[in-house]
Design a protein around this motif. Sequence first.
Motif, PDB file in Angstrom:
ATOM      1  N   TYR A 116       0.828  -1.209   0.000  1.00  0.00           N
ATOM      2  CA  TYR A 116       0.000   0.000   0.000  1.00  0.00           C
ATOM      3  C   TYR A 116       0.866   1.264   0.000  1.00  0.00           C
ATOM      4  N   THR A 133       1.977   4.973  -0.487  1.00  0.00           N
ATOM      5  CA  THR A 133       1.137   6.167  -0.425  1.00  0.00           C
ATOM      6  C   THR A 133       1.553   7.239  -1.419  1.00  0.00           C
ATOM      7  N   GLY A 168     -15.302   3.123 -10.848  1.00  0.00           N
ATOM      8  CA  GLY A 168     -13.887   2.763 -10.903  1.00  0.00           C
ATOM      9  C   GLY A 168     -13.446   2.197 -12.236  1.00  0.00           C
ATOM     10  N   THR A 207     -11.091  -0.898 -11.073  1.00  0.00           N
ATOM     11  CA  THR A 207     -10.330  -0.905  -9.829  1.00  0.00           C
ATOM     12  C   THR A 207     -11.273  -0.873  -8.636  1.00  0.00           C
ATOM     13  N   SER A 208     -10.838  -1.463  -7.546  1.00  0.00           N
ATOM     14  CA  SER A 208     -11.635  -1.424  -6.319  1.00  0.00           C
ATOM     15  C   SER A 208     -11.275  -0.219  -5.465  1.00  0.00           C
ATOM     16  N   ARG A 209     -10.325   0.594  -5.946  1.00  0.00           N
ATOM     17  CA  ARG A 209      -9.827   1.708  -5.141  1.00  0.00           C
ATOM     18  C   ARG A 209     -10.415   3.033  -5.612  1.00  0.00           C
ATOM     19  N   SER A 210     -10.317   4.004  -4.755  1.00  0.00           N
ATOM     20  CA  SER A 210     -10.844   5.327  -5.069  1.00  0.00           C
ATOM     21  C   SER A 210     -10.081   5.956  -6.220  1.00  0.00           C
ATOM     22  N   ASN A 219      -9.994   9.161  -6.455  1.00  0.00           N
ATOM     23  CA  ASN A 219      -9.602  10.454  -5.881  1.00  0.00           C
ATOM     24  C   ASN A 219     -10.263  11.643  -6.568  1.00  0.00           C
ATOM     25  N   GLU A 230      -8.402  -5.336  -6.954  1.00  0.00           N
ATOM     26  CA  GLU A 230      -7.663  -4.771  -5.811  1.00  0.00           C
ATOM     27  C   GLU A 230      -6.167  -4.678  -6.068  1.00  0.00           C
ATOM     28  N   LEU A 236      -2.938  -0.221  -8.385  1.00  0.00           N
ATOM     29  CA  LEU A 236      -2.588   0.940  -7.573  1.00  0.00           C
ATOM     30  C   LEU A 236      -2.764   2.191  -8.431  1.00  0.00           C
TER      31      LEU A 236
END
Length: 356
Positions: free
Chosen positions: A224, A226, A250, A261-264, A266, A346, A349
Amino acid sequence: MAFLSIEKLVKTFGTQTTVKGVDLAVERGEFVTLLGPSGCGKTTILRMVAGFETATSGTIRIDGKDVTDLKPNQRNIGMVFQAYALFPNMSVADNIAFGLKVAKKSSAEIAARVKEMLELIKLPQLGERYPYQLSGGQQQRVALARALAVKPQILLLDEPLSALDAKIRISLRDEIRAVQRSLGITTIFVTHDQEEALSMSDRICVMNEGHIEQLGTPFEVYNYPTTRFVASFVGTLNIVNGKVADSATGKLLVDGQEIVTSRSLNGASTGDALSLALRPEALTMGRANGLSNNLDGTIDEVHFLGSVVRIRVKFKDSAISLDTFNKPHLPPPERGQPVTVNFGREDILVLDGAPN
């Protein structure tokens, strides 16, 4: 309060600021690695903790005591250098005993401690030898024993394995970690080698241009990251350019192929360009259903690395590499062969900043 506390630490050489307001708290018995490229300030921080460099501003506390302005011999610090720094005219035993003699310990206490240290580094029969009669790995063990002999509060290791060959380096890093754990000594380790940092540390402090980019466990830093810098510096990484197809769900496009993607995202808007990262070990060949993503491409390069085969897959404008284990009964694919690469939602990135 942390055992070692670094607060707003700054170091300036002339007009150049090498360390830029670093804050770091290290717990008693913890093994923390300062990881980063040359010139990022990691060794300068280590030298300020040891007292070899004077902080321009900021505070260093050890076990609650302010040591910022104390001389090196006024701090209970053990340090192991990259170049060993053993005294060539002294035997192994005398090198280990040096700090104890400076501290005016009794002969009986010195002899007992030297014997204990020789046992600890697994060189009990080599006390009478001189440094030139030892291998590089043995010399580095002696340097470690000398640093530990005085029972320091903190052990500082400045790239101690960089001069050794690969096999010895792997063996010695395991030994250093085992010794550190057995003694429970608070340790700061400096390296530019990500594998060393990942394999040895309780926590990793990733540095770049004088400041901390990320501080976390090896698992957190690797899986992860940042910042874009941490993602690209720690581990092998594929970076591809994508465009937002639907920020709410996503959905992204890579060379015209849709992935999710499963991520934000932004707050990105439809049509925005983003940098996406994928670890080689997260990718597999073959089409998958369910929540996996699929990208169709062709084999561009195949590199046989022994236990691992690294395969580069080309899409329209992008390319990614994936790793598979060598299987003697299953030959690797050939260049030009069409292939589908799949990976989980997931595993994507989304990096900060637009593509370069």
